[in-house]
Enzyme design. Structure first.
Site, PDB file in Angstrom:
ATOM      1  CD  GLN A   1      -3.032  -0.368  -0.138  1.00 37.28           C
ATOM      2  OE1 GLN A   1      -2.824  -0.878  -1.224  1.00 37.28           O
ATOM      3  NE2 GLN A   1      -3.947   0.550   0.039  1.00 37.28           N
TER       4      GLN A   1
ATOM      5  CB  SER B   1      -5.451  14.384   6.008  1.00 39.54           C
ATOM      6  OG  SER B   1      -5.973  13.581   7.049  1.00 39.54           O
TER       7      SER B   1
ATOM      8  CE1 TYR C   1      -5.449   9.936   3.010  1.00 43.00           C
ATOM      9  CE2 TYR C   1      -5.475  10.519   5.339  1.00 43.00           C
ATOM     10  CZ  TYR C   1      -5.894  10.747   4.045  1.00 43.00           C
ATOM     11  OH  TYR C   1      -6.754  11.785   3.779  1.00 43.00           O
ATOM     12  N   GLY C   2      -0.919   8.904   6.510  1.00 37.96           N
ATOM     13  CA  GLY C   2      -0.440  10.033   7.305  1.00 37.96           C
ATOM     14  C   GLY C   2       0.853  10.616   6.762  1.00 37.96           C
TER      15      GLY C   2
ATOM     16  CB  THR D   1     -16.224  10.350   0.926  1.00 36.34           C
ATOM     17  OG1 THR D   1     -15.124   9.880   1.716  1.00 36.34           O
ATOM     18  CG2 THR D   1     -16.442  11.841   1.153  1.00 36.34           C
TER      19      THR D   1
END
Length: 140
Positions: free
Chosen positions: A1, A37, A89-90, A123
């Site tokens: 990922q 984010s 993601y972070g 979402t």
């Protein structure tokens, strides 16, 4: 990922923005707004990495190399030992925030550069678990 997340959230954003900057510079009152984010918080990395991410002399190529170091450390199973978090993601969003800071510094007086966080929205990406509608997040 890791590679997939960085490709979408960081590398793609940087490549597209770098291509668009010459056009933006020609505009009247140009603006660049990136979607960041809360997950891109600085404290998720070691103090040494924090200094690198916040250096006032950091460039986009240097930042990209920093994100490449993260990807390699994950691949080698050494990311925690090297001061990185477990969140692909972070880290990708920390890269977006750092890139936004670089462009804001480079384009000062020419382009208004900011990033924003819409919050946790309902979402597809959140599997519709976010507590607020996307249009409300867009107004944030």
């Amino acid at each position: 990922q890791t590679e997939k997340t960085l490709a979408i959230n960081y590398y793609g954003l940087v490549d597209f923005t770098e291509l668009m900057l010459p056009l933006l510079r020609k505009g009247h009152d140009p603006r660049l707004v990136n979607v960041a984010s809360q997950s891109g918080y600085l404290r998720q990395v070691s103090p040494a990495l924090q200094q690198r991410f916040t250096s006032e002399s950091l460039t986009i190529p240097e930042l990209t190399e920093l994100l490449n170091e993260f990807a390699k450390a994950v691949k080698d199973g050494e990311h925690k030992q090297k001061g990185w978090s477990n969140s692909n993601y972070g880290i990708s969003k920390l890269g977006v925030i750092a890139a936004t800071r670089i462009w804001a510094r480079q384009e000062a007086g020419k382009i208004s550069v900011n990033c924003c966080c819409p919050g946790y929205c309902d979402t597809d990406m959140s599997s519709h678990k976010g507590p607020r509608p996307a249009d409300e997040g867009a107004r944030n």
